[in-house]
Every structure is written in structure tokens, then in C-alpha cells.
Write an enzyme that holds these catalytic residues in place. Structure first.
Site, mmCIF file in Angstrom:
data_model
loop_
_atom_site.group_PDB
_atom_site.id
_atom_site.type_symbol
_atom_site.label_atom_id
_atom_site.label_comp_id
_atom_site.label_asym_id
_atom_site.label_seq_id
_atom_site.Cartn_x
_atom_site.Cartn_y
_atom_site.Cartn_z
ATOM 1 N N GLY A 12 0.819 -1.218 0.000
ATOM 2 C CA GLY A 12 0.000 0.000 0.000
ATOM 3 C C GLY A 12 0.848 1.261 0.000
ATOM 4 O O GLY A 12 0.590 2.203 -0.770
ATOM 5 N N TYR A 134 3.124 -7.924 16.206
ATOM 6 C CA TYR A 134 3.607 -7.086 15.102
ATOM 7 C C TYR A 134 4.367 -5.868 15.654
ATOM 8 O O TYR A 134 5.475 -5.545 15.207
ATOM 9 C CB TYR A 134 2.407 -6.661 14.241
ATOM 10 C CG TYR A 134 2.643 -5.455 13.388
ATOM 11 C CD1 TYR A 134 3.482 -5.514 12.276
ATOM 12 C CD2 TYR A 134 2.025 -4.232 13.686
ATOM 13 C CE1 TYR A 134 3.694 -4.391 11.494
ATOM 14 C CE2 TYR A 134 2.231 -3.120 12.908
ATOM 15 C CZ TYR A 134 3.072 -3.194 11.815
ATOM 16 O OH TYR A 134 3.292 -2.085 11.045
HETATM 17 N N1 LIG Z 1 0.301 1.679 6.246
HETATM 18 C C1 LIG Z 1 0.551 2.280 7.400
HETATM 19 O O1 LIG Z 1 -0.123 3.233 7.780
HETATM 20 C C2 LIG Z 1 1.706 1.792 8.253
HETATM 21 C C3 LIG Z 1 1.751 2.196 9.593
HETATM 22 C C4 LIG Z 1 2.834 1.798 10.383
HETATM 23 C C5 LIG Z 1 3.860 1.045 9.822
HETATM 24 N N2 LIG Z 1 3.773 0.643 8.525
HETATM 25 C C6 LIG Z 1 4.874 -0.171 7.980
HETATM 26 O O2 LIG Z 1 5.225 0.299 6.699
HETATM 27 C C7 LIG Z 1 5.548 -0.790 5.847
HETATM 28 C C8 LIG Z 1 4.655 -0.761 4.607
HETATM 29 O O3 LIG Z 1 3.306 -0.831 5.042
HETATM 30 P P1 LIG Z 1 2.121 -1.101 4.010
HETATM 31 O O4 LIG Z 1 0.883 -0.548 4.620
HETATM 32 O O5 LIG Z 1 2.500 -0.682 2.648
HETATM 33 O O6 LIG Z 1 2.050 -2.681 4.097
HETATM 34 P P2 LIG Z 1 1.609 -3.734 2.981
HETATM 35 O O7 LIG Z 1 1.251 -4.986 3.708
HETATM 36 O O8 LIG Z 1 0.621 -3.140 2.056
HETATM 37 O O9 LIG Z 1 2.968 -3.956 2.167
HETATM 38 C C9 LIG Z 1 4.019 -4.741 2.650
HETATM 39 C C10 LIG Z 1 4.699 -5.385 1.461
HETATM 40 O O10 LIG Z 1 5.764 -6.231 1.944
HETATM 41 C C11 LIG Z 1 5.794 -7.383 1.130
HETATM 42 N N3 LIG Z 1 6.364 -8.505 1.853
HETATM 43 C C12 LIG Z 1 5.794 -9.241 2.844
HETATM 44 N N4 LIG Z 1 6.592 -10.248 3.203
HETATM 45 C C13 LIG Z 1 7.708 -10.151 2.434
HETATM 46 C C14 LIG Z 1 8.882 -10.920 2.320
HETATM 47 N N5 LIG Z 1 9.072 -12.015 3.078
HETATM 48 N N6 LIG Z 1 9.813 -10.544 1.428
HETATM 49 C C15 LIG Z 1 9.626 -9.466 0.641
HETATM 50 N N7 LIG Z 1 8.515 -8.697 0.692
HETATM 51 C C16 LIG Z 1 7.578 -9.039 1.579
HETATM 52 C C17 LIG Z 1 4.332 -7.662 0.770
HETATM 53 O O11 LIG Z 1 4.242 -8.443 -0.404
HETATM 54 C C18 LIG Z 1 3.760 -6.265 0.633
HETATM 55 O O12 LIG Z 1 3.720 -5.827 -0.708
HETATM 56 C C19 LIG Z 1 5.403 -2.053 6.676
HETATM 57 O O13 LIG Z 1 6.672 -2.398 7.201
HETATM 58 C C20 LIG Z 1 4.483 -1.635 7.796
HETATM 59 O O14 LIG Z 1 4.699 -2.391 8.967
HETATM 60 C C21 LIG Z 1 2.723 0.983 7.729
#
Ligand SMILES: NC(=O)c1ccc[n+]([C@@H]2O[C@H](COP(=O)([O-])OP(=O)(O)OC[C@H]3O[C@@H](n4cnc5c(N)ncnc54)[C@H](O)[C@@H]3O)[C@@H](O)[C@H]2O)c1
Length: 273
Positions: A12, A134
Site C-alpha cells: 500500500g 507485530y
Molecule cells: N500503512 C501504514 O499506515 C503503516 C503504519 C505503520 C507502519 N507501517 C509499515 O510500513 C511498511 C509498509 O506498510 P504497508 O501498509 O504498505 O504494508 P503492505 O502490507 O501493504 O505492504 C508490505 C509489502 O511487503 C511485502 N512482503 C511481505 N513479506 C515479504 C517478504 N518475506 N519478502 C519481501 N517482501 C515481503 C508484501 O508483499 C507487501 O507488498 C510495513 O513495514 C508496515 O509495517 C505501515
């Protein structure tokens, strides 16, 4: 920074950050488990798993800096959190050091401190209070970042991302929303400022209802350009209930904090830090 690796580029945040970073560096290497489509100008694509040694080596080869978004972004069974977010992140850092990477931006989360009560101002120096497995993995990632800065000399910025979606829809999100533009600007600072050891900052826009004092980020040069405040009238007028039980409504982590909570809700929220 000549070549920058963006992990989680199919997620995302990653999809949008990939667009924001277009043209920012001579080469942007985008990587994910999933198909990332064709490479745009100035892009390289590595489809792979951070848990696989060969894939990791291909991801980090020749890279100067990494924005590490990839991994599990919500609560999951312990075995999966351990394999992907904990071991996978450790191994990625190890591979990065071996490849000579100089900078890493780590996507941490507000869920590293999600059990602090709402309204309690945090500035990144407080002790962690993870609100789920998490969140615990993000505490590990921050510790890992400190260790790799201290022991291996990699400059690392841990960004406790708030809520990075199109717009805030709940009271909690009015406090912790971050635009993709602001988040990208903050991540770029982590790669580009001349001096960096390890800092923990909040990935949040200029929201008046925030619980986070982001003065460390501002000291590093971050000036958020967006604000959740434009949605205050809409969210205040909305009668959509915030998800979660009374624990969720009391703490910064919201529903992440309460899914498995077994104790007395009154004991979750101490009056003081
Ligand atoms: N969206 C938010 O508001 C938010 C808030 C706090 C932290 N985060 C952190 O930001 C990062 C991105 O968040 P997001 O919302 O885009 O999450 P998301 O789940 O949409 O994207 C995470 C991506 O990581 C990839 N992934 C998962 N396992 C993997 C692996 N073993 N090897 C390679 N790729 C892998 C997935 O395919 C996915 O495309 C994450 O680390 C999340 O914890 C996001």
C-alpha cells in the site's frame, strides 16, 4: 545515493512511494514478493523474498541506501512474525552490511508504542510499549537499527509510521495520519542528510491533534507539508464508530492493542508514564 532499494514496493505504501521517488535517484531498485509490473525509466526490479538468502543478495547488491518497507504490516501468528519481520529484517541488515550499504530507513510503527494512553505526548525517547506481536517486531527492528549503527556504522532512521492511507476517517487517525508526500520526504532525509547515526522519529504530518512531539525529525530537517486538520470537520461530524473495545479507545495503538487483551482495561492506561 546512486542506487536506492525500496523493499515492499508492491504494498500500500510502497506502490505510492515508488511513484513519489521517480527520478529522485539515478537508480531506484524496487523489490517485493509480488509482481511489480514493468520497470520504469531509472528503475530495476527484483522480485524476491527477504527470507531467502539468494533473493536478499540480489536485492542489496550494489545498493547505497535502503528504504525497508517489506514485511508483515499487521498482526500475524508468532511463527510468521518471527520468520519475516524479525529474522528476515535481521538477515536483510546483515546482507546490507556485507554489500557496503551506507544508509537504511526502517519502517517502524506507532504499534511499537501502542499501549501508551491517548493524549500522552511521545517523542521517540520513551521506552517501547508494543501493543501486539507485530508491534513487538518493530521494537526489535528499532533495536536492530541501533545495533547496526553502533556496531557496523550504518546510518539508520527508524520511522514510526502513523497512518499512511488516503485520508483519516476516525479520531485516532486525525492524530496519526501521514501523507505519502510527507512520509517520502522524511524517508529521503534518512538517506540524504550528511550525518546520521540512529534516530527514532514519527512518520506523521502536521496534525494539530497529534500525540507525538516530532522535534527530532524537525531537527533533521523535516518540515511536513500536509495536515489531517482539513478533515477535522468531516470526521467530527461523522458518526462512524471507531473500531475496537474500550481498551482500543484508550490507547494510541487503537484496535491493534485490544484484539487479544486479557486483563482489566482499567489497568492498561496508567495516569503517568
Ligand atoms: N500503512 C501504514 O499506515 C503503516 C503504519 C505503520 C507502519 N507501517 C509499515 O510500513 C511498511 C509498509 O506498510 P504497508 O501498509 O504498505 O504494508 P503492505 O502490507 O501493504 O505492504 C508490505 C509489502 O511487503 C511485502 N512482503 C511481505 N513479506 C515479504 C517478504 N518475506 N519478502 C519481501 N517482501 C515481503 C508484501 O508483499 C507487501 O507488498 C510495513 O513495514 C508496515 O509495517 C505501515
Amino acid at each position: 545515493m546512486k542506487r536506492v532499494l525500496l523493499t515492499g514496493a508492491g504494498g500500500g505504501i510502497g506502490k505510492r512511494m515508488r511513484r513519489e521517488l521517480s527520478g529522485a535517484y539515478p537508480i531506484l531498485r524496487v523489490s517485493d514478493l509480488t509482481d511489480l509490473g514493468p520497470a520504469a525509466d531509472g528503475e530495476e526490479i527484483v522480485v524476491g523474498d527477504i527470507c531467502d538468502p539468494g533473493d536478499r543478495a540480489r536485492m542489496v547488491d550494489g545498493v547505497d541506501g535502503i528504504i525497508h518497507l517489506g514485511g508483515l504490516s499487521v498482526e500475524n501468528p508468532w511463527e510468521d512474525i518471527l520468520r519475516v519481520n524479525i529474522d528476515g529484517t535481521y538477515r536483510l541488515y546483515e546482507a546490507a552490511f556485507e554489500a557496503g550499504v551506507k544508509r537504511i530507513v526502517f519502517a517502524s510503527s506507532n504499534h511499537a508504542v501502542g499501549f501508551y494512553p491517548r493524549g500522552h505526548m511521545l517523542d521517540g525517547t520513551e521506552r517501547p510499549r508494543p501493543d501486539c506481536r507485530y508491534g513487538l517486531s518493530k521494537v526489535f527492528g528499532e533495536g536492530l537499527s541501533q545495533y547496526f549503527a553502533d556496531n557496523y556504522g550504518i546510518g539508520i532512521l527508524s520511522v514510526r509510521i502513523g497512518w499512511c492511507f488516503a485520508k483519516p476517517e476516525t479520531q485516532r487517525q486525525l492524530g496519526c495520519w501521514v501523507s505519502i508526500g510527507d512520509l517520502t520526504r522524511l524517508c529521503r532525509l534518512g538517506l540524504e542528510i550528511p550525518e546520521l547515526h540512529h534516530e527514532i522519529v514519527y512518520g506523521v504530518s502536521d496534525n494539530s491533534r497529534t500525540w507525538w512531539d516530532n522535534s527530532t525529525a524537525r531537527r533533521l530537517g523535516f518540515t511536513p507539508q500536509d495536515t489531517a486538520d482539513v478533515w477535522i470537520p468531516e470526521v467530527d461530524a461523522s458518526d462512524v464508530p471507531e473500531p475496537g473495545n474500550e481498551v482500543a479507545l484508550g490507547v494510541q495503538g487503537g484496535p491493534f492493542a485490544s484484539t487479544e487483551y486479557q486483563g482489566d482495561p482499567g489497568r492498561v492506561v496508567p495516569a503517568k508514564r
